[in-house]
Scaffold this motif. Sequence first.
Motif, PDB file in Angstrom:
ATOM      1  N   ILE A   1     -20.591  -4.173 -29.889  1.00  0.00           N
ATOM      2  CA  ILE A   1     -21.863  -3.927 -30.574  1.00  0.00           C
ATOM      3  C   ILE A   1     -21.876  -2.464 -31.032  1.00  0.00           C
ATOM      4  O   ILE A   1     -21.765  -1.550 -30.204  1.00  0.00           O
ATOM      5  CB  ILE A   1     -23.059  -4.210 -29.641  1.00  0.00           C
ATOM      6  N   ILE A   2     -22.031  -2.280 -32.345  1.00  0.00           N
ATOM      7  CA  ILE A   2     -21.954  -0.930 -32.914  1.00  0.00           C
ATOM      8  C   ILE A   2     -23.265  -0.600 -33.608  1.00  0.00           C
ATOM      9  O   ILE A   2     -23.905  -1.466 -34.204  1.00  0.00           O
ATOM     10  CB  ILE A   2     -20.764  -0.864 -33.900  1.00  0.00           C
ATOM     11  N   GLN A   3     -23.656   0.660 -33.512  1.00  0.00           N
ATOM     12  CA  GLN A   3     -24.855   1.143 -34.215  1.00  0.00           C
ATOM     13  C   GLN A   3     -24.376   1.871 -35.457  1.00  0.00           C
ATOM     14  O   GLN A   3     -23.730   2.908 -35.369  1.00  0.00           O
ATOM     15  CB  GLN A   3     -25.654   2.065 -33.284  1.00  0.00           C
ATOM     16  N   GLY A   4     -24.648   1.289 -36.626  1.00  0.00           N
ATOM     17  CA  GLY A   4     -24.180   1.886 -37.882  1.00  0.00           C
ATOM     18  C   GLY A   4     -24.868   3.222 -38.159  1.00  0.00           C
ATOM     19  O   GLY A   4     -25.984   3.471 -37.696  1.00  0.00           O
ATOM     20  N   GLY A   5     -24.182   4.079 -38.901  1.00  0.00           N
ATOM     21  CA  GLY A   5     -24.767   5.359 -39.303  1.00  0.00           C
ATOM     22  C   GLY A   5     -26.057   5.129 -40.072  1.00  0.00           C
ATOM     23  O   GLY A   5     -26.135   4.218 -40.895  1.00  0.00           O
TER      24      GLY A   5
ATOM     25  N   ALA B   1     -27.520   6.786 -26.402  1.00  0.00           N
ATOM     26  CA  ALA B   1     -28.125   5.629 -25.726  1.00  0.00           C
ATOM     27  C   ALA B   1     -27.279   4.378 -25.953  1.00  0.00           C
ATOM     28  O   ALA B   1     -27.063   3.581 -25.029  1.00  0.00           O
ATOM     29  CB  ALA B   1     -29.556   5.411 -26.231  1.00  0.00           C
ATOM     30  N   VAL B   2     -26.796   4.189 -27.190  1.00  0.00           N
ATOM     31  CA  VAL B   2     -25.983   2.999 -27.492  1.00  0.00           C
ATOM     32  C   VAL B   2     -24.658   3.066 -26.726  1.00  0.00           C
ATOM     33  O   VAL B   2     -24.228   2.092 -26.107  1.00  0.00           O
ATOM     34  CB  VAL B   2     -25.751   2.860 -29.011  1.00  0.00           C
ATOM     35  N   SER B   3     -24.032   4.231 -26.735  1.00  0.00           N
ATOM     36  CA  SER B   3     -22.747   4.355 -26.035  1.00  0.00           C
ATOM     37  C   SER B   3     -22.931   4.186 -24.528  1.00  0.00           C
ATOM     38  O   SER B   3     -22.129   3.522 -23.874  1.00  0.00           O
ATOM     39  CB  SER B   3     -22.092   5.701 -26.367  1.00  0.00           C
ATOM     40  N   ASN B   4     -23.999   4.770 -23.979  1.00  0.00           N
ATOM     41  CA  ASN B   4     -24.240   4.624 -22.533  1.00  0.00           C
ATOM     42  C   ASN B   4     -24.496   3.178 -22.139  1.00  0.00           C
ATOM     43  O   ASN B   4     -24.240   2.775 -21.015  1.00  0.00           O
ATOM     44  CB  ASN B   4     -25.427   5.486 -22.096  1.00  0.00           C
ATOM     45  N   ALA B   5     -25.012   2.374 -23.089  1.00  0.00           N
ATOM     46  CA  ALA B   5     -25.302   0.965 -22.789  1.00  0.00           C
ATOM     47  C   ALA B   5     -24.083   0.077 -23.005  1.00  0.00           C
ATOM     48  O   ALA B   5     -24.161  -1.139 -22.862  1.00  0.00           O
ATOM     49  CB  ALA B   5     -26.470   0.485 -23.653  1.00  0.00           C
TER      50      ALA B   5
ATOM     51  N   LEU C   1     -21.095   1.133 -29.220  1.00  0.00           N
ATOM     52  CA  LEU C   1     -20.625   2.374 -29.854  1.00  0.00           C
ATOM     53  C   LEU C   1     -21.772   2.976 -30.659  1.00  0.00           C
ATOM     54  O   LEU C   1     -22.231   2.376 -31.638  1.00  0.00           O
ATOM     55  CB  LEU C   1     -19.436   2.105 -30.789  1.00  0.00           C
ATOM     56  N   GLY C   2     -22.232   4.156 -30.232  1.00  0.00           N
ATOM     57  CA  GLY C   2     -23.251   4.880 -30.986  1.00  0.00           C
ATOM     58  C   GLY C   2     -22.599   5.746 -32.050  1.00  0.00           C
ATOM     59  O   GLY C   2     -21.457   6.177 -31.881  1.00  0.00           O
ATOM     60  N   ILE C   3     -23.334   5.974 -33.136  1.00  0.00           N
ATOM     61  CA  ILE C   3     -22.767   6.750 -34.255  1.00  0.00           C
ATOM     62  C   ILE C   3     -23.777   7.778 -34.758  1.00  0.00           C
ATOM     63  O   ILE C   3     -24.928   7.444 -35.076  1.00  0.00           O
ATOM     64  CB  ILE C   3     -22.312   5.796 -35.391  1.00  0.00           C
ATOM     65  N   ILE C   4     -23.328   9.030 -34.852  1.00  0.00           N
ATOM     66  CA  ILE C   4     -24.129  10.123 -35.417  1.00  0.00           C
ATOM     67  C   ILE C   4     -23.904  10.138 -36.933  1.00  0.00           C
ATOM     68  O   ILE C   4     -22.774   9.951 -37.397  1.00  0.00           O
ATOM     69  CB  ILE C   4     -23.667  11.478 -34.828  1.00  0.00           C
ATOM     70  N   THR C   5     -24.958  10.361 -37.696  1.00  0.00           N
ATOM     71  CA  THR C   5     -24.821  10.377 -39.160  1.00  0.00           C
ATOM     72  C   THR C   5     -24.606  11.812 -39.639  1.00  0.00           C
ATOM     73  O   THR C   5     -25.488  12.668 -39.488  1.00  0.00           O
ATOM     74  CB  THR C   5     -26.079   9.774 -39.796  1.00  0.00           C
ATOM     75  N   ALA C   6     -23.431  12.060 -40.216  1.00  0.00           N
ATOM     76  CA  ALA C   6     -23.038  13.445 -40.544  1.00  0.00           C
ATOM     77  C   ALA C   6     -23.986  14.098 -41.549  1.00  0.00           C
ATOM     78  O   ALA C   6     -24.501  15.192 -41.306  1.00  0.00           O
ATOM     79  CB  ALA C   6     -21.600  13.466 -41.069  1.00  0.00           C
TER      80      ALA C   6
ATOM     81  N   MET D   1     -24.914  14.126 -23.441  1.00  0.00           N
ATOM     82  CA  MET D   1     -25.728  12.973 -23.026  1.00  0.00           C
ATOM     83  C   MET D   1     -24.896  11.751 -22.651  1.00  0.00           C
ATOM     84  O   MET D   1     -25.431  10.788 -22.103  1.00  0.00           O
ATOM     85  CB  MET D   1     -26.681  12.580 -24.159  1.00  0.00           C
ATOM     86  N   THR D   2     -23.620  11.744 -23.014  1.00  0.00           N
ATOM     87  CA  THR D   2     -22.790  10.581 -22.669  1.00  0.00           C
ATOM     88  C   THR D   2     -21.338  10.993 -22.485  1.00  0.00           C
ATOM     89  O   THR D   2     -20.858  11.900 -23.180  1.00  0.00           O
ATOM     90  CB  THR D   2     -22.856   9.476 -23.756  1.00  0.00           C
ATOM     91  N   ASP D   3     -20.666  10.304 -21.548  1.00  0.00           N
ATOM     92  CA  ASP D   3     -19.218  10.544 -21.444  1.00  0.00           C
ATOM     93  C   ASP D   3     -18.451   9.351 -22.017  1.00  0.00           C
ATOM     94  O   ASP D   3     -17.249   9.228 -21.846  1.00  0.00           O
ATOM     95  CB  ASP D   3     -18.806  10.838 -19.991  1.00  0.00           C
ATOM     96  N   ARG D   4     -19.180   8.453 -22.710  1.00  0.00           N
ATOM     97  CA  ARG D   4     -18.535   7.287 -23.324  1.00  0.00           C
ATOM     98  C   ARG D   4     -18.156   7.621 -24.768  1.00  0.00           C
ATOM     99  O   ARG D   4     -18.684   8.568 -25.354  1.00  0.00           O
ATOM    100  CB  ARG D   4     -19.511   6.094 -23.350  1.00  0.00           C
ATOM    101  N   PRO D   5     -17.269   6.792 -25.393  1.00  0.00           N
ATOM    102  CA  PRO D   5     -16.897   7.062 -26.793  1.00  0.00           C
ATOM    103  C   PRO D   5     -18.107   6.916 -27.727  1.00  0.00           C
ATOM    104  O   PRO D   5     -18.955   6.043 -27.523  1.00  0.00           O
ATOM    105  CB  PRO D   5     -15.872   5.964 -27.114  1.00  0.00           C
ATOM    106  N   PHE D   6     -18.203   7.794 -28.710  1.00  0.00           N
ATOM    107  CA  PHE D   6     -19.180   7.633 -29.798  1.00  0.00           C
ATOM    108  C   PHE D   6     -18.511   8.071 -31.087  1.00  0.00           C
ATOM    109  O   PHE D   6     -17.420   8.667 -31.055  1.00  0.00           O
ATOM    110  CB  PHE D   6     -20.472   8.426 -29.508  1.00  0.00           C
TER     111      PHE D   6
END
Length: 334
Positions: free
Chosen positions: A15-19, A31-35, A38-43, A62-67
């Motif tokens: 499950i991915i959160q699009g930019g 929050a998405v990565s911690n759950a 894959l969370g994504i920051i919009t550049a 805020m997270t040690d998971r991949p984002f």
Amino acid sequence: MRTRITELLGIDYPIIQGGMHYVGFAELAAAVSNAGGLGIITALTQGSPANLAREIERCRAMTDRPFGVNLTFLPAVNPPDYPGYVRAIVDSGVQIVETAGNNPQKWLPALKEAGITVIHKCTSVRHSLKAEAIGCDAVSVDGFECGGHPGEDDIPNFILLPRAADELKIPFIASGGMADGRSLVAALALGADGINMGTRFIATVEAPVHENVKQAIVAASELDTRLVMRPLRNTERVLVNAGVRRLLEKERALGYGITFQDIAPEVAGVYPAIMKRGEMDAGAWSCGMVAGLINDIPTVKELIDRIMQEARSIVSDRLGRLSALLDVPETAAA
Ligand SMILES: Cc1cc2nc3c(=O)[nH]c(=O)nc-3n(C[C@H](O)[C@H](O)[C@H](O)COP(=O)(O)O)c2cc1C
């Protein structure tokens, strides 16, 4: 759940959160990565490469998971500092980039040299095949129902996803119209390796946008989006509001002679007013038809856990019951 996408990205759930412009900040991505997604920051939302580097650092805290980071290549008279953004991404050590908009070929050598996994978001099979050919690791296939820019082909996901499955060798993610466990199971059945969600993630507790935006999505039905900017071949699916009605009136009056300048008051720089200040009629903002399936504002973890739980019970109960048909002895079936 293991799919080619969870393996590729090192995440628990596909499950991915699009930019998303003015939504994709560190709070939501973390929050998405911690759950487990894959969370994504919009550049481009960050305004400068230096700000992007700071946002990546904030997310890391805020997270040690991949984002990941979304890099959208827009048609622009004065293009953003793309070399600077690419440098900021590479220097930050981020390992996953979602590219979108124009062909990312020019930027691939720098990203691949840094060992970055590149997911390109496409709205057609031909662009997906191009992305595969130039060396992208995966594609996100955005159907006609998606919030944001669905392209100009208007092919919904029930056709687009199996077409992509027939043609692509690299893994792909179903994007557009995804909301719940039903979406995930359907996407996997159509050949995708996971789902990408935009609109659904805005209506969550952690999405760093004004409460009015979340309430507007909950209140909207599947009938409440419109396509704007088609005459400019830059079609965008947005939630209808007073600004969008003004814009559509201009499109009707000016036809294909319309220019960007004619509609600039309704589309240029309106996101801060909407997303930060909650001025819901300020102009056009992207929103998917999936708003019709969104009725609450859960935490990101509640949402992702619910999607996974629902997907499991669909497979074991509903589809499990159907699969009993396969157990009928051949003689009885005959
Ligand atoms: C408010 C909003 C802003 C978006 N901004 C971007 C963006 O800047 N870059 C991008 O690649 N996609 C953007 N998207 C598209 C999403 O990443 C995603 O592909 C899309 O929302 C999927 O469709 P869905 O809304 O039906 O889930 C945006 C979507 C929304 C709803």
